[in-house]
Design an enzyme around this catalytic site. Structure first.
Site, PDB file in Angstrom:
ATOM      1  N   HIS A 111       0.780  -0.748  -0.092  1.00  0.00           N
ATOM      2  CA  HIS A 111      -0.001  -0.402  -0.266  1.00  0.00           C
ATOM      3  C   HIS A 111       0.979   1.221   0.364  1.00  0.00           C
ATOM      4  O   HIS A 111       2.217   1.084   1.220  1.00  0.00           O
ATOM      5  CB  HIS A 111      -0.792   0.192   0.904  1.00  0.00           C
ATOM      6  CG  HIS A 111      -2.348  -1.101   1.336  1.00  0.00           C
ATOM      7  ND1 HIS A 111      -2.070  -2.364   1.298  1.00  0.00           N
ATOM      8  CD2 HIS A 111      -3.013  -1.392   1.231  1.00  0.00           C
ATOM      9  CE1 HIS A 111      -2.779  -2.669   1.555  1.00  0.00           C
ATOM     10  NE2 HIS A 111      -3.721  -2.652   1.236  1.00  0.00           N
ATOM     11  N   LYS A 136      -1.484  -7.988  -4.365  1.00  0.00           N
ATOM     12  CA  LYS A 136      -2.477  -6.702  -4.590  1.00  0.00           C
ATOM     13  C   LYS A 136      -1.705  -5.558  -4.302  1.00  0.00           C
ATOM     14  O   LYS A 136      -0.913  -5.361  -3.383  1.00  0.00           O
ATOM     15  CB  LYS A 136      -3.279  -6.743  -3.066  1.00  0.00           C
ATOM     16  CG  LYS A 136      -4.173  -6.000  -2.439  1.00  0.00           C
ATOM     17  CD  LYS A 136      -5.004  -5.521  -1.166  1.00  0.00           C
ATOM     18  CE  LYS A 136      -5.702  -4.797  -0.760  1.00  0.00           C
ATOM     19  NZ  LYS A 136      -5.748  -4.915   0.089  1.00  0.00           N
ATOM     20  N   LYS A 282     -18.491  22.398 -18.492  1.00  0.00           N
ATOM     21  CA  LYS A 282     -20.177  23.066 -19.313  1.00  0.00           C
ATOM     22  C   LYS A 282     -19.091  23.345 -20.352  1.00  0.00           C
ATOM     23  O   LYS A 282     -19.091  22.967 -21.623  1.00  0.00           O
ATOM     24  CB  LYS A 282     -21.039  23.137 -18.784  1.00  0.00           C
ATOM     25  CG  LYS A 282     -21.389  21.802 -18.251  1.00  0.00           C
ATOM     26  CD  LYS A 282     -22.950  22.432 -17.747  1.00  0.00           C
ATOM     27  CE  LYS A 282     -23.178  20.966 -17.143  1.00  0.00           C
ATOM     28  NZ  LYS A 282     -25.124  21.320 -17.020  1.00  0.00           N
ATOM     29  N   ASP A 319     -29.806  19.835 -20.934  1.00  0.00           N
ATOM     30  CA  ASP A 319     -30.418  20.259 -20.230  1.00  0.00           C
ATOM     31  C   ASP A 319     -31.326  21.281 -21.375  1.00  0.00           C
ATOM     32  O   ASP A 319     -32.659  22.041 -20.612  1.00  0.00           O
ATOM     33  CB  ASP A 319     -29.318  21.720 -19.987  1.00  0.00           C
ATOM     34  CG  ASP A 319     -28.185  20.963 -18.193  1.00  0.00           C
ATOM     35  OD1 ASP A 319     -28.930  19.404 -18.036  1.00  0.00           O
ATOM     36  OD2 ASP A 319     -27.052  21.166 -18.871  1.00  0.00           O
TER      37      ASP A 319
HETATM   38  P1  NAP Z   1     -24.189  28.658 -10.883  1.00  0.00           P
HETATM   39  O1  NAP Z   1     -24.033  29.099 -12.116  1.00  0.00           O
HETATM   40  O2  NAP Z   1     -24.171  28.844 -10.019  1.00  0.00           O
HETATM   41  O3  NAP Z   1     -25.680  29.635 -10.538  1.00  0.00           O
HETATM   42  C1  NAP Z   1     -26.541  29.746  -9.282  1.00  0.00           C
HETATM   43  C2  NAP Z   1     -27.602  30.986  -9.141  1.00  0.00           C
HETATM   44  O4  NAP Z   1     -28.013  31.160  -8.196  1.00  0.00           O
HETATM   45  C3  NAP Z   1     -26.461  32.433  -9.732  1.00  0.00           C
HETATM   46  O5  NAP Z   1     -27.757  33.245 -10.034  1.00  0.00           O
HETATM   47  C4  NAP Z   1     -26.263  32.692  -7.912  1.00  0.00           C
HETATM   48  O6  NAP Z   1     -26.495  34.669  -7.765  1.00  0.00           O
HETATM   49  C5  NAP Z   1     -27.556  32.020  -7.486  1.00  0.00           C
HETATM   50  N1  NAP Z   1     -27.805  32.218  -5.310  1.00  0.00           N
HETATM   51  C6  NAP Z   1     -27.026  31.277  -5.311  1.00  0.00           C
HETATM   52  N2  NAP Z   1     -26.901  31.365  -4.213  1.00  0.00           N
HETATM   53  C7  NAP Z   1     -28.125  32.440  -4.580  1.00  0.00           C
HETATM   54  C8  NAP Z   1     -29.019  33.243  -3.235  1.00  0.00           C
HETATM   55  N3  NAP Z   1     -28.755  32.906  -1.321  1.00  0.00           N
HETATM   56  N4  NAP Z   1     -29.791  34.262  -3.307  1.00  0.00           N
HETATM   57  C9  NAP Z   1     -30.220  34.451  -4.483  1.00  0.00           C
HETATM   58  N5  NAP Z   1     -29.467  33.751  -5.639  1.00  0.00           N
HETATM   59  C10 NAP Z   1     -28.363  33.049  -5.578  1.00  0.00           C
HETATM   60  O7  NAP Z   1     -25.295  27.467 -10.996  1.00  0.00           O
HETATM   61  P2  NAP Z   1     -26.037  26.986 -12.144  1.00  0.00           P
HETATM   62  O8  NAP Z   1     -25.464  25.567 -13.183  1.00  0.00           O
HETATM   63  O9  NAP Z   1     -26.969  27.739 -12.953  1.00  0.00           O
HETATM   64  O10 NAP Z   1     -27.402  25.833 -11.020  1.00  0.00           O
HETATM   65  C11 NAP Z   1     -28.617  26.859 -10.143  1.00  0.00           C
HETATM   66  C12 NAP Z   1     -29.233  25.331 -10.028  1.00  0.00           C
HETATM   67  O11 NAP Z   1     -29.668  25.104 -10.644  1.00  0.00           O
HETATM   68  C13 NAP Z   1     -28.606  24.544  -8.924  1.00  0.00           C
HETATM   69  O12 NAP Z   1     -28.383  25.049  -8.124  1.00  0.00           O
HETATM   70  C14 NAP Z   1     -29.378  22.966  -8.964  1.00  0.00           C
HETATM   71  O13 NAP Z   1     -30.554  23.251  -8.721  1.00  0.00           O
HETATM   72  C15 NAP Z   1     -30.065  23.115 -10.220  1.00  0.00           C
HETATM   73  N6  NAP Z   1     -30.063  22.174 -11.201  1.00  0.00           N
HETATM   74  C16 NAP Z   1     -31.031  21.713 -11.926  1.00  0.00           C
HETATM   75  C17 NAP Z   1     -31.164  20.902 -12.887  1.00  0.00           C
HETATM   76  C18 NAP Z   1     -31.952  19.924 -13.358  1.00  0.00           C
HETATM   77  O14 NAP Z   1     -31.379  18.934 -13.836  1.00  0.00           O
HETATM   78  N7  NAP Z   1     -33.497  20.155 -12.673  1.00  0.00           N
HETATM   79  C19 NAP Z   1     -29.696  20.516 -13.376  1.00  0.00           C
HETATM   80  C20 NAP Z   1     -28.361  21.530 -13.427  1.00  0.00           C
HETATM   81  C21 NAP Z   1     -28.756  22.521 -12.025  1.00  0.00           C
HETATM   82  P3  NAP Z   1     -24.922  34.987  -8.223  1.00  0.00           P
HETATM   83  O15 NAP Z   1     -25.112  35.411  -9.682  1.00  0.00           O
HETATM   84  O16 NAP Z   1     -26.094  36.733  -7.367  1.00  0.00           O
HETATM   85  O17 NAP Z   1     -24.743  34.005  -6.973  1.00  0.00           O
END
Ligand code: NAP
Length: 498
Positions: A111, A136, A282, A319
């Site tokens: 290990h 191993k 991404k 998406d």
């Molecule tokens: P991201 O690029 O990190 O963006 C996060 C967003 O949330 C930004 O607009 C941020 O605002 C805002 N935010 C974070 N904390 C906040 C708070 N306390 N109050 C107000 N606004 C806040 O993330 P993303 O990739 O876009 O993902 C966002 C969400 O989408 C994820 O958290 C997840 O739940 C969801 N999601 C869903 C799927 C699905 O298939 N259903 C897939 C991927 C993601 P600021 O610009 O001010 O920081």
């Protein structure tokens, strides 16, 4: 075959766990004698054993718990051999002090808890000289490439070799070592009882990854991201493969930021057929692809990589359609609308991150009248400018009248499920509320929306649809949507967090 390690302080508990594992289908169990608080009674532990065993007794320098003398340790190992246990694990530096005897097979182990050293082959060669039945070799992976190096070693070994890496980067090698010829891999009784970093539980190995069904021909898929440990994508895709009886496995590939291109090059040896892509890769995935679909090009990000007929990567973004179809489902559940149900609707989008960029672009393309609102004004205004749509400040987000509200922020996501991005008094009866957050499924936003008689769609719908579209791209088969939906729901309640 999977060898399940048991590390308990009491003989009684070891025997109980051993029986429980046998009932769950375990075929081989490692008894870690160094964990037992009292002097280890080998005969008691192996009497009426329900499965074959590996007897192991690690010193503190090998991250074990043995706190008696080295003579006593060697004596315990010799007793195990005299008692004709199936396997005994001997560290390479003591292998020559304990000669072969009877039917017990010798696992000669090495290990390295710090790294996967450059001289792996030399170490392996020296282990092979110590009269092993099985070699191993377990090392710490500090990069994704380390897993590939150890799997290459397993594949080329002349002596049966168990080789895998510890740590999060090493998880894939624990799952794939059997594909390349390792006689068995190791798992733990449960995740809470992890005996080595990165070790998976027996039920994860069997139920999620179907370890014993993985063979030389098994097609490999996976998700690249960082962090990746809590991704539910392996669960949902592996269950879909299993449902369709496909000889395929889907793995969590942790790949550090800015290392995507080099890592995928290293992973060519694994012949990965397709990747799901998540944060932070991404944009990188799109850059390295030879071709991309319109959705990826438009948004500058891709969430899927598939191979074309020349073996080059093609980028796709599932998406985009998944989010829009979720909204369409909410607006027109029966699919009766003549045109696009989003067209002409007043839509408020909260958020300006990756997900919001995709959804915003989709809504505009579908003819929706979009308004963006974001906590950080500059980021929100930039997105609105890019999309050519309206912007409203975060403070004013409740002041307009909207047909559709979309939460594209992470507000309300586990563990902050008592938070909501939109007050209930801003809602009205006919509104459709779509929350992209899928863990938990019933966010506070959705609960309050239902109380106000709004129509709702949860993030589960989007997650399942984007995964289902990937599944179709990977396999060319119709995805088992219901199986995927049910698996995701079960996974969320089981894991409790992402
Ligand atoms: P991201 O690029 O990190 O963006 C996060 C967003 O949330 C930004 O607009 C941020 O605002 C805002 N935010 C974070 N904390 C906040 C708070 N306390 N109050 C107000 N606004 C806040 O993330 P993303 O990739 O876009 O993902 C966002 C969400 O989408 C994820 O958290 C997840 O739940 C969801 N999601 C869903 C799927 C699905 O298939 N259903 C897939 C991927 C993601 P600021 O610009 O001010 O920081």
């Amino acid at each position: 075959m999977i060898c399940v390690s048991i590390g308990r302080t009491r003989h009684k508990m070891v025997k109980m766990e051993h029986r429980a594992l046998a009932e769950k289908g375990a075929e081989l169990v490692e008894l870690r004698l160094d964990w037992i608080a009292r002097p280890a009674d080998v005969d008691r532990l192996i009497k009426d054993r329900p499965t074959p065993v590996v007897i192991t007794c690690r010193r503190p320098e090998d991250k074990g718990r043995w706190n008696r003398s080295e003579e006593q340790r060697l004596a315990v190992l010799r007793t195990a051999i005299v008692s004709e246990v199936e396997y005994v694990d001997l560290e390479d530096d003591i292998a020559e002090q304990i000669p072969r005897y009877g039917k017990t097979k010798r696992i000669i182990s090495h290990h390295n808890f710090d790294e996967t050293p450059h001289n792996l082959e030399d170490i392996h060669a020296s282990l092979c000289e110590k009269d092993p039945d099985i070699v191993k070799l377990v090392t710490m992976a500090n990069s994704p490439e380390d897993s590939v190096r150890i799997l290459k070693l397993v594949a080329n070994a002349k002596v049966p070799t168990i080789g895998f890496c510890m740590g999060e980067y090493g998880v894939i090698s624990r799952i794939l070592c059997g594909k390349y010829g390792a006689p068995f891999t190791y798992a733990t009784f449960s995740r809470e009882r992890e005996l080595a970093p990165g070790q998976l539980s027996f039920s994860e190995m069997t139920k999620i990854y179907g370890y014993d069904q993985i063979g030389p021909e098994t097609a490999v898929y996976g998700v690249v991201g960082d962090p990746i440990a809590h991704s539910l994508s392996p669960l949902i895709h592996n269950f879909a493969f299993r449902h369709d009886k496909m000889d395929a496995v889907y793995l969590p590939f942790r790949v550090p930021k800015d290392r995507l291109a080099e890592t995928l090059q290293e992973f060519e040896w694994l012949n990965v057929q397709g990747y799901s892509v998540t944060i932070p890769h991404k944009a990188g995935a799109l850059k390295l692809a030879k071709h991309a679909d319109e959705a990826s090009e438009k948004m500058g990000v891709a969430n899927t990589l598939i191979r074309d007929e020349d073996n080059a990567w093609q980028a796709r973004n599932t998406d985009y359609d998944a989010a829009l179809d979720s909204i369409r489902l909410g607006l027109d559940p029966e699919g009766k609308a003549s045109g696009d149900p989003i067209s002409g609707k007043q839509v408020l989008l909260l958020g300006a991150g990756g997900v919001s960029q995709a959804i915003g672009a989709g809504v505009v393309n579908a003819g929706g009248a979009l308004t963006v609102s974001n906590r950080s004004r500059e980021r929100g205004e930039t997105l609105a400018t890019e999309l050519g749509c309206a912007y409203t400040s975060w403070e004013n987000r409740g002041s307009g009248y909207y047909d559709v509200l979309i939460n594209g922020t992470s507000v309300g996501m586990y563990p902050n499920f008592n938070e909501t991005p939109f007050a209930q008094n801003f809602m009205h009866d006919d509104m459709l509320v779509f929350d992209t957050v899928y863990n938990p499924e019933n966010t506070l936003l959705l609960k309050q929306s239902r109380e106000r008689n709004c129509k709702t769609v949860s993030g589960i719908e989007m997650f399942v649809r984007q995964a289902a579209a990937q599944y179709q791209l990977f396999t060319g088969k119709e995805p088992p949507l219901e199986v995927m939906r049910k698996t995701l729901r079960t996974g969320i309640s089981a894991v409790g967090k992402l």
